[in-house]
Motif scaffolding. Structure first.
Motif, PDB file in Angstrom:
ATOM      1  N   ALA A  10     -34.754 -54.641 -19.025  1.00 61.73           N
ATOM      2  CA  ALA A  10     -36.188 -54.339 -18.365  1.00 61.73           C
ATOM      3  C   ALA A  10     -36.633 -52.959 -18.581  1.00 61.73           C
ATOM      4  N   THR A  11     -35.783 -52.070 -18.854  1.00 62.59           N
ATOM      5  CA  THR A  11     -36.197 -50.631 -19.026  1.00 62.59           C
ATOM      6  C   THR A  11     -36.702 -50.322 -20.514  1.00 62.59           C
ATOM      7  N   GLY A  12     -36.470 -51.153 -21.506  1.00 62.05           N
ATOM      8  CA  GLY A  12     -36.634 -50.884 -22.718  1.00 62.05           C
ATOM      9  C   GLY A  12     -38.019 -50.719 -22.981  1.00 62.05           C
ATOM     10  N   MET A  13     -38.354 -50.449 -24.351  1.00 61.92           N
ATOM     11  CA  MET A  13     -40.117 -50.357 -24.893  1.00 61.92           C
ATOM     12  C   MET A  13     -40.715 -51.662 -24.618  1.00 61.92           C
ATOM     13  N   LEU A  14     -39.839 -52.753 -24.897  1.00 65.57           N
ATOM     14  CA  LEU A  14     -40.504 -54.059 -25.003  1.00 65.57           C
ATOM     15  C   LEU A  14     -40.153 -54.811 -23.675  1.00 65.57           C
ATOM     16  N   GLY A  15     -39.122 -54.433 -23.106  1.00 67.59           N
ATOM     17  CA  GLY A  15     -38.693 -54.941 -21.934  1.00 67.59           C
ATOM     18  C   GLY A  15     -39.457 -54.804 -20.500  1.00 67.59           C
ATOM     19  N   ALA A  33     -29.697 -53.527 -14.722  1.00 73.74           N
ATOM     20  CA  ALA A  33     -29.626 -52.536 -15.290  1.00 73.74           C
ATOM     21  C   ALA A  33     -28.537 -51.485 -15.073  1.00 73.74           C
ATOM     22  N   ARG A  34     -27.972 -50.842 -16.100  1.00 73.57           N
ATOM     23  CA  ARG A  34     -26.741 -50.127 -16.043  1.00 73.57           C
ATOM     24  C   ARG A  34     -26.874 -48.937 -14.997  1.00 73.57           C
ATOM     25  N   ASP A  35     -28.302 -48.411 -14.876  1.00 75.27           N
ATOM     26  CA  ASP A  35     -28.509 -47.361 -13.937  1.00 75.27           C
ATOM     27  C   ASP A  35     -29.542 -47.575 -13.102  1.00 75.27           C
ATOM     28  N   GLU A  37     -31.064 -46.762 -10.456  1.00 71.22           N
ATOM     29  CA  GLU A  37     -31.990 -45.662 -10.090  1.00 71.22           C
ATOM     30  C   GLU A  37     -33.226 -45.207 -10.913  1.00 71.22           C
ATOM     31  N   ARG A  38     -32.365 -45.023 -12.412  1.00 72.05           N
ATOM     32  CA  ARG A  38     -33.252 -44.957 -13.400  1.00 72.05           C
ATOM     33  C   ARG A  38     -34.128 -46.014 -13.526  1.00 72.05           C
ATOM     34  N   ALA A  39     -33.807 -47.160 -13.528  1.00 74.59           N
ATOM     35  CA  ALA A  39     -34.670 -48.460 -13.534  1.00 74.59           C
ATOM     36  C   ALA A  39     -35.609 -48.323 -12.703  1.00 74.59           C
ATOM     37  N   GLY A  52     -25.602 -53.645 -13.356  1.00 72.82           N
ATOM     38  CA  GLY A  52     -24.743 -54.477 -14.185  1.00 72.82           C
ATOM     39  C   GLY A  52     -24.809 -54.033 -15.648  1.00 72.82           C
ATOM     40  N   ASN A  53     -23.815 -54.584 -16.376  1.00 76.09           N
ATOM     41  CA  ASN A  53     -23.818 -54.283 -17.670  1.00 76.09           C
ATOM     42  C   ASN A  53     -23.304 -55.622 -18.571  1.00 76.09           C
ATOM     43  N   VAL A  54     -23.851 -55.871 -19.627  1.00 75.25           N
ATOM     44  CA  VAL A  54     -23.614 -56.982 -20.320  1.00 75.25           C
ATOM     45  C   VAL A  54     -22.315 -57.201 -20.996  1.00 75.25           C
ATOM     46  N   THR A  55     -21.627 -56.196 -20.958  1.00 72.86           N
ATOM     47  CA  THR A  55     -20.265 -56.299 -21.257  1.00 72.86           C
ATOM     48  C   THR A  55     -19.237 -56.760 -20.187  1.00 72.86           C
ATOM     49  N   ILE A  72     -33.607 -61.747 -22.482  1.00 73.46           N
ATOM     50  CA  ILE A  72     -32.842 -61.010 -23.035  1.00 73.46           C
ATOM     51  C   ILE A  72     -33.773 -60.060 -23.792  1.00 73.46           C
ATOM     52  N   ASN A  73     -33.558 -58.710 -23.471  1.00 77.28           N
ATOM     53  CA  ASN A  73     -34.416 -57.658 -24.158  1.00 77.28           C
ATOM     54  C   ASN A  73     -33.184 -56.499 -24.767  1.00 77.28           C
ATOM     55  N   LEU A  74     -32.316 -56.728 -25.411  1.00 72.79           N
ATOM     56  CA  LEU A  74     -31.208 -55.940 -25.937  1.00 72.79           C
ATOM     57  C   LEU A  74     -31.450 -55.244 -27.085  1.00 72.79           C
ATOM     58  N   SER A  75     -30.897 -54.175 -27.363  1.00 72.57           N
ATOM     59  CA  SER A  75     -31.004 -53.512 -28.621  1.00 72.57           C
ATOM     60  C   SER A  75     -29.999 -52.782 -29.284  1.00 72.57           C
ATOM     61  N   SER A  76     -29.921 -52.245 -30.398  1.00 71.17           N
ATOM     62  CA  SER A  76     -28.721 -51.303 -30.659  1.00 71.17           C
ATOM     63  C   SER A  76     -29.110 -50.387 -31.603  1.00 71.17           C
ATOM     64  N   HIS A 147     -43.305 -55.855 -36.385  1.00 69.33           N
ATOM     65  CA  HIS A 147     -43.256 -54.839 -35.993  1.00 69.33           C
ATOM     66  C   HIS A 147     -44.196 -54.662 -34.755  1.00 69.33           C
ATOM     67  N   PHE A 148     -43.926 -53.669 -34.038  1.00 71.44           N
ATOM     68  CA  PHE A 148     -44.733 -53.435 -32.721  1.00 71.44           C
ATOM     69  C   PHE A 148     -45.558 -52.137 -33.048  1.00 71.44           C
ATOM     70  N   MET A 149     -46.828 -52.041 -32.746  1.00 70.07           N
ATOM     71  CA  MET A 149     -47.389 -50.646 -32.867  1.00 70.07           C
ATOM     72  C   MET A 149     -46.824 -49.661 -32.137  1.00 70.07           C
TER      73      MET A 149
HETATM   74  N1  LIG Z   1     -39.556 -52.276 -32.464  1.00 73.16           N
HETATM   75  C1  LIG Z   1     -40.202 -53.307 -33.086  1.00 73.16           C
HETATM   76  O1  LIG Z   1     -41.115 -53.244 -33.792  1.00 73.16           O
HETATM   77  C2  LIG Z   1     -39.295 -54.712 -32.858  1.00 73.16           C
HETATM   78  C3  LIG Z   1     -39.884 -55.724 -33.589  1.00 73.16           C
HETATM   79  C4  LIG Z   1     -39.052 -56.911 -33.543  1.00 73.16           C
HETATM   80  C5  LIG Z   1     -38.050 -57.068 -32.794  1.00 73.16           C
HETATM   81  N2  LIG Z   1     -37.675 -55.933 -31.792  1.00 73.16           N
HETATM   82  C6  LIG Z   1     -36.415 -56.135 -31.119  1.00 73.16           C
HETATM   83  O2  LIG Z   1     -36.654 -56.158 -29.734  1.00 73.16           O
HETATM   84  C7  LIG Z   1     -35.450 -55.580 -28.972  1.00 73.16           C
HETATM   85  C8  LIG Z   1     -35.862 -54.910 -27.976  1.00 73.16           C
HETATM   86  O3  LIG Z   1     -36.234 -53.454 -28.233  1.00 73.16           O
HETATM   87  P1  LIG Z   1     -36.890 -52.336 -27.327  1.00 73.16           P
HETATM   88  O4  LIG Z   1     -37.438 -51.244 -28.239  1.00 73.16           O
HETATM   89  O5  LIG Z   1     -37.084 -52.634 -26.004  1.00 73.16           O
HETATM   90  O6  LIG Z   1     -35.179 -51.731 -27.143  1.00 73.16           O
HETATM   91  P2  LIG Z   1     -35.070 -50.545 -26.218  1.00 73.16           P
HETATM   92  O7  LIG Z   1     -35.925 -49.789 -25.747  1.00 73.16           O
HETATM   93  O8  LIG Z   1     -33.850 -49.733 -26.926  1.00 73.16           O
HETATM   94  O9  LIG Z   1     -34.162 -51.380 -24.580  1.00 73.16           O
HETATM   95  C9  LIG Z   1     -33.156 -51.763 -24.732  1.00 73.16           C
HETATM   96  C10 LIG Z   1     -32.566 -52.076 -23.439  1.00 73.16           C
HETATM   97  O10 LIG Z   1     -31.250 -52.833 -23.332  1.00 73.16           O
HETATM   98  C11 LIG Z   1     -30.657 -52.280 -22.393  1.00 73.16           C
HETATM   99  N3  LIG Z   1     -29.186 -52.266 -22.551  1.00 73.16           N
HETATM  100  C12 LIG Z   1     -28.557 -51.254 -23.505  1.00 73.16           C
HETATM  101  N4  LIG Z   1     -27.228 -51.761 -23.464  1.00 73.16           N
HETATM  102  C13 LIG Z   1     -26.888 -52.188 -22.358  1.00 73.16           C
HETATM  103  C14 LIG Z   1     -25.847 -52.796 -21.669  1.00 73.16           C
HETATM  104  N5  LIG Z   1     -24.405 -52.609 -22.216  1.00 73.16           N
HETATM  105  N6  LIG Z   1     -25.952 -53.736 -20.451  1.00 73.16           N
HETATM  106  C15 LIG Z   1     -27.206 -54.108 -20.003  1.00 73.16           C
HETATM  107  N7  LIG Z   1     -28.458 -53.397 -20.599  1.00 73.16           N
HETATM  108  C16 LIG Z   1     -28.386 -52.761 -21.637  1.00 73.16           C
HETATM  109  C17 LIG Z   1     -31.190 -50.876 -21.878  1.00 73.16           C
HETATM  110  O11 LIG Z   1     -30.973 -50.433 -20.834  1.00 73.16           O
HETATM  111  P3  LIG Z   1     -30.691 -49.124 -20.110  1.00 73.16           P
HETATM  112  O12 LIG Z   1     -30.752 -48.087 -21.241  1.00 73.16           O
HETATM  113  O13 LIG Z   1     -31.809 -48.812 -19.270  1.00 73.16           O
HETATM  114  O14 LIG Z   1     -29.495 -49.358 -19.358  1.00 73.16           O
HETATM  115  C18 LIG Z   1     -32.596 -50.903 -22.327  1.00 73.16           C
HETATM  116  O15 LIG Z   1     -33.436 -51.684 -21.448  1.00 73.16           O
HETATM  117  C19 LIG Z   1     -34.632 -55.061 -30.000  1.00 73.16           C
HETATM  118  O16 LIG Z   1     -33.399 -55.879 -30.309  1.00 73.16           O
HETATM  119  C20 LIG Z   1     -35.421 -54.930 -31.218  1.00 73.16           C
HETATM  120  O17 LIG Z   1     -34.729 -54.868 -32.553  1.00 73.16           O
HETATM  121  C21 LIG Z   1     -38.338 -54.696 -31.975  1.00 73.16           C
END
Ligand SMILES: NC(=O)c1ccc[n+]([C@@H]2O[C@H](COP(=O)([O-])OP(=O)(O)OC[C@H]3O[C@@H](n4cnc5c(N)ncnc54)[C@H](OP(=O)(O)O)[C@@H]3O)[C@@H](O)[C@H]2O)c1
Length: 284
Positions: A10-15, A33-35, A37-39, A52-55, A72-76, A147-149
């Motif tokens: 939920a803290t992610g750019m799209l979450g 969220a992993r953190d 307070e930060r969330a 929590g942590n997805v691992t 689910i809104n995870l990234s790597s 792709h997102f703006m």
């Molecule tokens: N950018 C684009 O144009 C685009 C287009 C299509 C699809 N997407 C896809 O959309 C997805 C989400 O993108 P985003 O930009 O929102 O990603 P992001 O900003 O990197 O956010 C990822 C989220 O995952 C959480 N996270 C990471 N590791 C975790 C763990 N071990 N346990 C629990 N939470 C964890 C992070 O939480 P904390 O760090 O706060 O713990 C963060 O909230 C990606 O898979 C991306 O490929 C992106």
């Protein structure tokens, strides 16, 4: 009865925009969220936030205790994260969702997640995650946006905008706020169950055109440089940086694979994205 949705990432750019939109639309939003307070600092009030942590499958099971749905809104940013967080983490979430008999499991993957693109590691991983979700038995909705703006500023490094490779394809850039409304609509409609939606914005521009438009409004005078993918690949090899290698693979994929997928069903059921590039640039 109010639906309670667990958002992971939920803290992610799209979450974050998804979480805020769900909250605005009257859903109870719980955040893992992993953190925490930060969330809380990022999201503000109105959210129940749990650590929590997805691992850690145990943390997922307890976070889902009183939830109806999970998004689910995870990234790597490295291959290790792609495997440990996106792949294994998503499998842990799917297992917990099955065991808790959730009513809906939703995920963001990407428009390019199709069999013909599985030569690219990140697509292959997401393709397998989609398959696991589809066969899990939990009602699902998969969002496959282009792709997102919001990702355009990531191409600005210092006083230069960088384009990696030719990047010749036209992309229907979509605004995160439009996507967030579509996710929320999906939770409000039963007929969006067990579907994959391709999400695309109203206008198509190449990466260079989009970056040029962005720079004109946000950072006039900045120069745009193009870096050949072969040079990037060489630099990634000699620096041994895993993050660099991951970016090179991603850019090679963007360079080769054009935008595919038909957004018609998403537009009809979830509401068509309306934000144009100039609207987005002037709103921000
Ligand atoms: N950018 C684009 O144009 C685009 C287009 C299509 C699809 N997407 C896809 O959309 C997805 C989400 O993108 P985003 O930009 O929102 O990603 P992001 O900003 O990197 O956010 C990822 C989220 O995952 C959480 N996270 C990471 N590791 C975790 C763990 N071990 N346990 C629990 N939470 C964890 C992070 O939480 P904390 O760090 O706060 O713990 C963060 O909230 C990606 O898979 C991306 O490929 C992106």
């Amino acid at each position: 009865m109010e639906q309670r949705i667990l958002v992971i990432g939920a803290t992610g750019m799209l979450g974050k925009p998804v979480s805020l939109q769900l909250h605005t639309d009257g859903f109870k939003v719980k955040v893992l969220a992993r953190d925490p307070e930060r969330a809380k600092n990022k999201l503000g009030n109105g959210f129940e936030i749990v650590a929590g942590n997805v691992t850690d499958p145990g943390s997922l099971m307890s976070a889902m205790d009183d939830c109806d749905c999970v998004h689910i809104n995870l990234s790597s940013s490295t291959f290790k994260e792609l495997h440990d967080v996106e792949y294994r983490g998503s499998l842990n979430i799917i297992r917990a969702a099955v065991s808790k008999q959730l009513k809906r499991l939703t995920i963001i993957t990407g428009a390019g997640v199709r069999k013909e693109n599985t030569w690219a590691p990140m697509i292959r991983t997401r393709y397998h995650i989609e398959k696991e979700i589809i066969s899990s038995g939990v009602p699902y909705t998969i969002f496959a946006p282009t792709h997102f703006m919001e990702s355009i500023p990531k191409y600005i490094k210092g006083d230069r905008a960088l384009i990696f490779g030719r990047q010749p394809h036209k992309i229907h850039w979509v605004a995160a706020a439009d996507y967030a409304k579509m996710v929320s609509h999906a939770f409000q409609r039963k007929d969006t169950e067990n579907k994959k939606f391709w999400i695309m914005g109203p206008e198509a521009f190449t990466m260079e055109e989009a970056i040029t438009m962005y720079c004109k409004v946000k950072c006039p005078g900045i120069s745009i440089s193009r870096i050949p993918l072969s040079m990037m690949g060489f630099m990634a090899t000699i620096t041994f940086k895993s993050q660099f290698k991951y970016v090179v693979k991603t850019m090679k994929y963007f360079n080769k694979a054009g935008e595919t997928g038909d957004p018609q069903e998403a537009n009809e059921l979830l509401g068509k994205p309306i934000t144009t590039m100039s609207m987005w640039l002037n709103e921000k």
